[in-house]
Design an enzyme around this catalytic site. Structure first.
Site, mmCIF file in Angstrom:
data_model
loop_
_atom_site.group_PDB
_atom_site.id
_atom_site.type_symbol
_atom_site.label_atom_id
_atom_site.label_comp_id
_atom_site.label_asym_id
_atom_site.label_seq_id
_atom_site.Cartn_x
_atom_site.Cartn_y
_atom_site.Cartn_z
ATOM 1 C CG ASP A 10 -1.968 -1.145 1.104
ATOM 2 O OD1 ASP A 10 -2.397 -1.447 -0.040
ATOM 3 O OD2 ASP A 10 -2.339 -1.724 2.133
ATOM 4 C CE LYS A 32 -3.874 -6.314 0.089
ATOM 5 N NZ LYS A 32 -4.508 -5.078 -0.422
ATOM 6 C CG ASP A 59 -7.137 -6.137 -2.499
ATOM 7 O OD1 ASP A 59 -8.310 -6.469 -2.712
ATOM 8 O OD2 ASP A 59 -6.754 -5.590 -1.441
ATOM 9 C CE LYS A 61 -10.736 -5.042 -0.435
ATOM 10 N NZ LYS A 61 -9.368 -4.529 -0.594
ATOM 11 C CG ASP A 64 -19.734 -1.705 -12.230
ATOM 12 O OD1 ASP A 64 -20.931 -1.629 -12.596
ATOM 13 O OD2 ASP A 64 -18.922 -0.777 -12.356
ATOM 14 C CB ILE A 65 -23.777 -4.230 -13.998
ATOM 15 C CG1 ILE A 65 -22.949 -3.546 -15.085
ATOM 16 C CG2 ILE A 65 -24.640 -3.219 -13.258
ATOM 17 C CD1 ILE A 65 -23.797 -2.994 -16.229
ATOM 18 C CB THR A 121 -10.669 -7.270 8.180
ATOM 19 O OG1 THR A 121 -9.901 -6.617 7.168
ATOM 20 C CG2 THR A 121 -10.678 -8.750 7.901
ATOM 21 N NE ARG A 213 -2.520 -0.141 8.007
ATOM 22 C CZ ARG A 213 -3.765 0.183 8.345
ATOM 23 N NH1 ARG A 213 -4.059 1.428 8.639
ATOM 24 N NH2 ARG A 213 -4.713 -0.733 8.377
HETATM 25 O O1 C5P Z 1 -2.019 -2.511 6.859
HETATM 26 P P1 C5P Z 1 -2.942 -3.703 6.971
HETATM 27 O O2 C5P Z 1 -2.230 -4.954 7.451
HETATM 28 O O3 C5P Z 1 -4.201 -3.409 7.758
HETATM 29 O O4 C5P Z 1 -3.368 -3.991 5.462
HETATM 30 C C1 C5P Z 1 -4.405 -4.855 5.112
HETATM 31 C C2 C5P Z 1 -4.565 -4.886 3.617
HETATM 32 O O5 C5P Z 1 -5.596 -5.819 3.279
HETATM 33 C C3 C5P Z 1 -4.968 -3.568 2.976
HETATM 34 O O6 C5P Z 1 -4.293 -3.492 1.735
HETATM 35 C C4 C5P Z 1 -6.457 -3.673 2.756
HETATM 36 O O7 C5P Z 1 -6.877 -2.973 1.615
HETATM 37 C C5 C5P Z 1 -6.624 -5.171 2.530
HETATM 38 N N1 C5P Z 1 -7.930 -5.733 2.866
HETATM 39 C C6 C5P Z 1 -8.485 -5.657 4.140
HETATM 40 N N2 C5P Z 1 -9.720 -6.215 4.396
HETATM 41 C C7 C5P Z 1 -10.386 -6.860 3.439
HETATM 42 C C8 C5P Z 1 -9.825 -6.954 2.146
HETATM 43 C C9 C5P Z 1 -8.588 -6.396 1.911
HETATM 44 O O8 C5P Z 1 -7.862 -5.096 5.035
HETATM 45 N N3 C5P Z 1 -11.535 -7.447 3.704
#
Ligand code: C5P
Length: 237
Positions: A10, A32, A59, A61, A64-65, A121, A213
């Site tokens: 990220d 990712k 990733d 996500k 959409d239609i 999450t 992170r």
């Molecule tokens: O920094 P952290 O460990 O929270 O990063 C989690 C990564 O997983 C982020 O890139 C976030 O977009 C992705 N993600 C998520 N929950 C989901 C799907 C993807 O946190 N349900």
């Protein structure tokens, strides 16, 4: 690719990615690429990572239609990544179209794995009930989406580690569970709500963990990655 630890890149752009990856030279990673990076750099960032030999979860996500998701997935299949995803909330027909699009766009014979986000999450049960107006428990919602995802022919789901064991029991061991929101005891949770430790995830039978992170913002990312690999069980990709 057995139980990988997937590093969420990220970052705002290519320069930051290259700087982060420098100490990992020679190590094959599973990374990712999410919206932040892909929307800035586009397919060229995927080529860069592929040229370095890394496995890639793109990733984006999609939600959409069905017709739009079909076309988008057909294009994404050409990038030759290992995994892509959609939101299960888009429905069964949309998910089936995602698979059809991937198959139509895959030239090499093996399409990328396709998984669906159940509940993010960062979503709590109260938030889900109030804002999405779903009158169920979070576990029921996640299990429902997991069954829908399986019925649509996808390969697995994104969920929290707290739901992974129940999904495995309901759907079976071949259905992949990919879990973000994983934290070491010493980490901050940030915006994530349904967090778990790598040890908990392993016990729960999670298929792959996504760590952002905790590794990308560490003072020594390589050392931190190695600590994570040890905590997760020694599997790198
Ligand atoms: O920094 P952290 O460990 O929270 O990063 C989690 C990564 O997983 C982020 O890139 C976030 O977009 C992705 N993600 C998520 N929950 C989901 C799907 C993807 O946190 N349900």
């Amino acid at each position: 690719m057995n139980h990988p630890l997937i590093i969420a890149l990220d970052f705002p752009g290519r320069a930051e990615v290259e700087k982060f990856l420098q100490p990992f030279r020679g190590t094959q990673l599973f990374v990712k690429v999410g919206m932040e990076l892909f929307y800035q750099e586009g397919p060229s960032i995927v080529s860069l990572l592929k040229d370095q030999g890394h496995h890639i979860f793109l990733d984006l996500k999609l939600h959409d239609i069905p017709n739009t998701v079909y076309g988008a997935m057909k294009g994404l299949a050409r990038l030759n990544v290992d995994m892509v995803n959609v939101h299960a909330a888009g429905g069964r027909e949309m998910m089936e179209s995602a698979i059809e699009g991937l198959e139509a766009g895959t030239a090499t014979g093996k399409r990328p794995a396709c998984i669906a986000v159940t509940q993010l999450t960062s979503t709590s049960e109260t938030q889900m009930q109030k804002e999405q107006l779903i009158p169920a428990t979070l576990m029921e919602s996640v299990l429902h989406y997991a069954s829908l995802t399986k019925a649509a022919g996808l390969d697995g789901v994104v969920c929290s580690a707290h739901e992974a064991a129940a999904i495995g029991k309901q759907i079976g061991p071949d259905f992949m569970t990919v879990c973000p929101g994983i934290r070491l005891q010493s980490d901050q949770t940030g915006d994530q709500k349904r967090t778990a430790t790598p040890e908990f995830a392993r016990e729960a039978g999670v298929g792959a963990i996504v760590v952002g992170r905790s590794i990308t913002k560490a003072v020594d990312p390589l050392q931190n990655y190695q600590n994570w690999i040890q905590a997760w069980g020694g599997v790198t990709q």
